[in-house]
Design an enzyme around this catalytic site. Structure first.
Site, PDB file in Angstrom:
ATOM      1  N   ARG A  13       0.944  -1.316   0.001  1.00  0.00           N
ATOM      2  CA  ARG A  13      -0.054  -0.155   0.040  1.00  0.00           C
ATOM      3  C   ARG A  13       0.986   1.202  -0.080  1.00  0.00           C
ATOM      4  O   ARG A  13       1.062   1.920  -0.947  1.00  0.00           O
ATOM      5  CB  ARG A  13      -0.907   0.106   1.262  1.00  0.00           C
ATOM      6  N   ASP A  14       1.375   1.579   1.248  1.00  0.00           N
ATOM      7  CA  ASP A  14       2.242   2.983   1.299  1.00  0.00           C
ATOM      8  C   ASP A  14       3.333   2.762   0.474  1.00  0.00           C
ATOM      9  O   ASP A  14       3.678   3.789  -0.426  1.00  0.00           O
ATOM     10  CB  ASP A  14       2.616   2.953   3.000  1.00  0.00           C
ATOM     11  N   HIS A 212       6.106   4.930  12.411  1.00  0.00           N
ATOM     12  CA  HIS A 212       6.266   4.743  11.071  1.00  0.00           C
ATOM     13  C   HIS A 212       7.200   5.782  10.658  1.00  0.00           C
ATOM     14  O   HIS A 212       7.019   6.961  10.761  1.00  0.00           O
ATOM     15  CB  HIS A 212       4.864   5.145  10.415  1.00  0.00           C
ATOM     16  N   HIS A 214      10.057   7.333   7.820  1.00  0.00           N
ATOM     17  CA  HIS A 214      10.616   7.309   6.558  1.00  0.00           C
ATOM     18  C   HIS A 214      12.290   7.519   6.481  1.00  0.00           C
ATOM     19  O   HIS A 214      12.705   8.374   7.330  1.00  0.00           O
ATOM     20  CB  HIS A 214       9.899   8.577   5.572  1.00  0.00           C
ATOM     21  N   CYS A 245       9.230   9.685  -1.280  1.00  0.00           N
ATOM     22  CA  CYS A 245       8.599  10.720  -0.359  1.00  0.00           C
ATOM     23  C   CYS A 245       8.144  11.781  -1.289  1.00  0.00           C
ATOM     24  O   CYS A 245       8.909  12.454  -2.001  1.00  0.00           O
ATOM     25  CB  CYS A 245       9.779  11.336   0.583  1.00  0.00           C
ATOM     26  N   ASN A 254       9.816   4.901   2.601  1.00  0.00           N
ATOM     27  CA  ASN A 254       9.795   4.266   3.773  1.00  0.00           C
ATOM     28  C   ASN A 254      11.141   3.451   4.294  1.00  0.00           C
ATOM     29  O   ASN A 254      12.054   3.011   3.456  1.00  0.00           O
ATOM     30  CB  ASN A 254       8.584   3.169   3.696  1.00  0.00           C
TER      31      ASN A 254
END
Lengths: 313, 313
Positions: A13-14, A212, A214, A245, A254
């Site tokens: 997903r992300d 979470h 990055h 990003c 990520n």
């Protein structure tokens, strides 16, 4: 032996959301399945957003319908509003496997929230209260990510007391897990330790903390380690570091699942995910999307004589 | 306010050593000068090794002769044996500016030491004792780096007690600074904290501790932060992350100076080096060597509203 840390695999997903080229549904399902085979037990699999705004996520329902029907795995669907939660509920109707968790999102910045989902912070709080309730009442795990918790691409610094207050409100609204997300990749460990510690205190012992990160500025491993020290027990990551990003076009996205596994398993912390298998999934998926994935551990390889904590005993 | 941390800029030596194409002496001098302008006050400028083995470093004496003659800057020459220290001494003869420090190297692995400089560990200890004495007697700062301190590319794990013992012997032999180097890029923060803490205790309060990390597996910032927590006050880094890892051809090398500045200055720790200027040096030097440098901070840029600790007050 330290307490194990759970890794939530968000690659499908992300990780894929900002890929310009549409990935086929079968490849997304294969990515998820292979990461389950490697040991992942919680995975973000779809985003219930407007398919016109995020075409890459338009096949969410199709991905979910094709997922392995396993009782030991928890699937997360991202929800930005009540409509999203309703689609998450719908995914389970009529004896379908569906998703297990409604991954709600609260943006900790007015400017970012208005640009990203047309909501001020306070509108987001009200919407998330409804979303969490709706999820809980329909058998979905109600959890929420506070995004831009360490900084906003438009406003810069985000005051800690605001994030602590938002976390407390989300706990009070029934979130069983709250994630602190460094959406822009600006945080450093001292900041992570302080915010996570203050949120840990504010939400009480029954709420699980997730983080979470990055790796936009190379701090992801340092931040993950600081978060664990402050009581975070769950970390998001994406296979290979998939996901750019959007606010720093040349930057990595990520934190990579392989890099987190390396950090944790070398440190005596079990993740349950096999590093060698994850590296193999990376190699396969790089072929699917036609480019190398950023994970430095996959690029450098497993060191001579390395042994995972999860292999012990 | 935390204690300041000193960054040693190693770009012109460790950073360039493995570059296949020879960099012109004038560009090396310009790299060093521009980093001094940005605020660096200790820099590794040359390697007194056999020019036939490392052609990139053959112009060491020419680089040194062209360096700015400043009293507030300390230049380090790398020495692998007594011959190297003699060249460091020679660089100062006849009223020449020369280097200020003899950066000696002790390898903590028999296999690696034999392959890299034809010495077992114990032969290295004896050689370094002579080197440190020779340096001290001739007005050079005697300091030593223990390389492969966290792992060996051939043997795998390196026992901590061995590194602690070697550090104690080097302190006893007169080293005023001892560096722990993760030459292969395998360390994780828990390991760094333990080893640095044990070495800190073993060498006594008068010896300065330095650490040298490679970002081969994405752990450099995490390790740097852990090292500082354990009493390390000096960190090596290279502009842009120059310098590959000869044992992992696809991997990134030294931790980037920009990334360390970002980590430290955001955390309330002064480095004295200006991030914006370092990023500008990166952009210029990428043109010189015709490729992008790995630093993620330079690629992602300075975040909105960011302010360096060194700018305060």
């Amino acid at each position: 032996m330290n307490e194990p840390i759970q890794i939530v695999e968000v690659g499908a997903r992300d990780g894929l959301q900002n890929e310009a080229e549409i990935i086929e549904t079968a490849d997304k399902v294969r990515l998820i399945t292979r990461m389950i085979d490697a040991g992942a037990r919680r995975l973000e699999v779809a985003s219930f957003v407007n398919p016109k705004r995020v075409p890459q996520m338009a096949d969410g329902e199709a991905v979910i319908a094709a997922l392995p029907d396993r009782g030991d795995v928890s699937y997360i669907g991202l929800c930005l509003n009540k409509r999203g939660v309703l689609r998450a509920i719908e995914s389970r109707e009529g004896n379908k496997r569906g998703v297990d968790e409604a991954g709600c999102v609260l943006v900790a910045s007015d400017t970012f929230g208005q640009r990203n989902q047309g909501q001020t912070i306070e509108e987001g709080v009200a919407e998330n209260r409804d979303m969490l309730r709706l999820a809980r009442e329909n058998g979905l795990v109600p959890q929420v990510t506070i995004s831009a918790a360490f900084g906003c691409p438009f406003e810069g610094a985000v005051p800690m007391e605001r994030v602590v207050r938002l976390a407390a409100e989300m706990a009070e609204a029934g979130a069983v897990e709250i994630a602190l997300a460094d959406t822009v990749g600006v945080a450093v460990p001292v900041q992570v330790a302080e915010l996570a510690g203050r949120v840990r205190e504010a939400v009480g012992p029954d709420v699980r903390l997730r983080a979470h990160f990055h790796d936009t500025r190379g701090m992801a491993a340092a931040n993950a380690w600081a978060a664990i020290g402050a009581g975070v027990t769950v970390l998001d990551s994406s296979l290979g570091g998939l996901g750019g990003c959007p606010f720093a076009p040349n930057a990595t996205g990520n934190v990579a699942t392989e890099d987190l596994i390396y950090l944790l398993e070398t440190s005596g912390v079990e993740t349950g995910i096999d590093l060698e298998q994850a590296i193999a999934v990376n190699a396969w998926f790089a072929g699917v999307i036609g480019k190398d994935l950023p994970s430095v551990v996959s690029r450098a390889g497993i060191p001579q004589g390395w042994r995972a904590t999860s292999q012990d005993g």
